[in-house]
Design a protein around this motif. Structure first.
Motif, PDB file in Angstrom:
ATOM      1  N   ASP A  27      18.854  19.577  12.216  1.00 22.60           N
ATOM      2  CA  ASP A  27      17.618  19.061  12.794  1.00 22.60           C
ATOM      3  C   ASP A  27      16.730  20.188  13.298  1.00 22.60           C
ATOM      4  OD1 ASP A  27      15.731  17.238  13.654  1.00 22.60           O
ATOM      5  OD2 ASP A  27      16.657  17.022  15.637  1.00 22.60           O
ATOM      6  N   ASP A  28      15.657  20.420  12.564  1.00 23.75           N
ATOM      7  CA  ASP A  28      14.625  21.302  13.086  1.00 23.75           C
ATOM      8  C   ASP A  28      15.118  22.713  13.398  1.00 23.75           C
ATOM      9  OD1 ASP A  28      11.952  21.080  13.435  1.00 23.75           O
ATOM     10  OD2 ASP A  28      12.016  20.507  15.538  1.00 23.75           O
TER      11      ASP A  28
ATOM     12  N   THR B  82      13.905  13.309  13.782  1.00 19.68           N
ATOM     13  CA  THR B  82      15.158  13.426  14.549  1.00 19.68           C
ATOM     14  C   THR B  82      15.822  12.050  14.687  1.00 19.68           C
ATOM     15  OG1 THR B  82      14.314  15.326  15.754  1.00 19.68           O
ATOM     16  CG2 THR B  82      16.159  14.169  16.754  1.00 19.68           C
TER      17      THR B  82
HETATM   18 MG   LIG Z   1      12.604  16.238  16.076  1.00 21.04          MG
END
Ligand SMILES: [Mg+2]
Ligand SMILES: Nc1ncnc2c1ncn2[C@@H]1O[C@H](COP(=O)(O)OP(=O)(O)O)[C@@H](O)[C@H]1O
Length: 373
Positions: free
Chosen positions: A316-317, A37
């Motif tokens: 992100d994720d 991140t």
């Molecule tokens: Mg992360």
């Protein structure tokens, strides 16, 4: 636009990091708390000079260091651009092609990004302040002057509130100054409201199509701007000026009693509807998530419309929140037109064969290694 190079010095858990990429899809894979991140965040910071996770720039500087430095090389429609941003506890310095920018607002928006992260669910579910922040960050990327207006409005608001508190406590008995604050507040306030209104209207056009696509036409999405007092489409700035002023004069007694400004864009909100129902009240977790995703993908198209080229897409994720079919479909849909940076803990359900031009990087403890094909 295309990010060729990114380098970080003392940014979060990276002491030194260099990425050179010629790929459309860049996948960063690794366990939790390794710096995935942080990497996407640094690209976001390059675009907006602010993190999507924190208001405190100090947190971006690697522990026990006094400065973080980010540099990037970006290919834009009209040529290559070199960006650099240094962050110290005292402030930030931004350069475009080696030239220091006097105002950060002239740096913001040189690189454009759209980030989609798990916390974006809050845009749908969370407090109104989160939606205002979403509006400000997104409008600011395409209209740098907007952020100046927001900053000025905030300053006037703080001073006006202080003055109202003085009146409330009887420290000052003379309410004449209020007229001056009103005029300034309204002057910046209406500019913000008009821009938010037109942004949401344009976003609607794209969100509608994209959301119908994601849900196979089963769901119809509607984005509604909900300011602190009703605002019609036709209203021009002069009419709005008068109405905002009137609103303030009507609220005067109450404002003095409460020591706070009760109308204006600092109290704006947005409401999302699916098939005629408010998503934050009636929507399932899945519907709330696809609403947030539609918003973000709509923004991608809107930025292209306004600036003539696609921004970068940062995911992100969020893959693990989508089923394997949607995961691949999402990346596949954009892979030819949008350079994409994706983080994930596992590539298991990503169909790599569908990806035409991708690179995989492993992230561990602030070190990144590219996987050989
Ligand atoms: Mg992360
Ligand atoms: N300013 C900082 N200096 C050094 N390390 C930091 C800083 N801020 C966060 N970290 C570290 O970064 C790691 C989290 O990185 P993150 O990118 O969020 O992980 P993930 O790979 O799960 O996305 C944590 O180990 C955290 O301690």
């Amino acid at each position: 636009m295309f990010l060729n190079k990114l380098s970080l010095t003392n940014y979060r858990n990276y002491d030194r990091f260099e990425l050179e990429t010629s790929h459309q899809v860049n996948l960063f894979v690794g366990p939790n708390a390794q710096g995935k991140t942080n990497l996407l965040e640094s690209i976001y910071v390059m675009a907006l000079t602010k993190s999507h996770r924190t208001h405190q720039d100090k947190q971006l500087i690697r522990w026990n260091e006094d400065q973080a430095l980010l540099t990037a090389e970006v290919d834009k429609r009209y040529g290559p651009v070199r960006l650099s941003l240094s962050i110290t506890p005292q402030g930030k310095k931004a350069k475009i092609n080696g030239l220091e920018q006097r105002k950060l607002s002239s740096f913001i928006g040189t690189l454009n990004v759209v980030m989609f992260a798990p916390e974006d669910l809050e845009i749908v579910k969370g407090a109104p302040g989160i939606r205002r922040r979403f509006l400000d960050m997104e409008i600011g990327q395409v209209h740098p002057g907007y952020l100046y207006e927001v900053t000025q409005y905030q300053k006037v608001l703080v001073q006006r509130n202080n003055y109202l508190k003085q009146l409330a406590s009887g420290k000052s008995a003379n309410a004449a100054m209020l007229d001056i604050w009103n005029e300034q507040l309204v002057q910046f306030g209406i500019k913000i409201m008009k821009k938010r209104q037109s942004f949401i209207k344009k976003l609607q056009v794209w969100a509608e199509r994209i959301h119908a696509g994601i849900t196979n036409g089963r769901e119809e999405i509607l984005l509604e701007y909900r300011p602190s007092f009703p605002l019609s489409e036709e209203e021009d700035e002069a009419m709005l000026f008068d109405r905002f002023m009137l609103k303030l004069s009507q609220a005067k007694e109450q404002e003095i009693r409460r020591g706070a400004t009760l109308a204006g864009p600092h109290r704006d909100d947005m409401v999302f509807w699916i098939n005629g129902k408010e998503v934050h009240v009636y929507g399932s977790q899945g519907q709330q998530r696809t609403t947030a995703l539609s918003l973000k993908l709509a923004e991608l198209e809107l930025i292209r419309e306004e600036l003539g080229e696609y921004p970068l897409l940062l995911l992100d994720d969020v893959l693990s929140e989508l089923d394997p079919y949607r995961q691949t479909q999402l990346i596949e849909t954009f892979q030819d037109k949008v350079q994409t940076f994706v983080t994930t803990t596992s590539l298991d359900s990503v169909n790599m064969e569908k990806l035409r031009d991708s690179a995989v990087y492993h992230v561990a403890g602030g070190a990144v290694t590219e996987q050989a094909d």
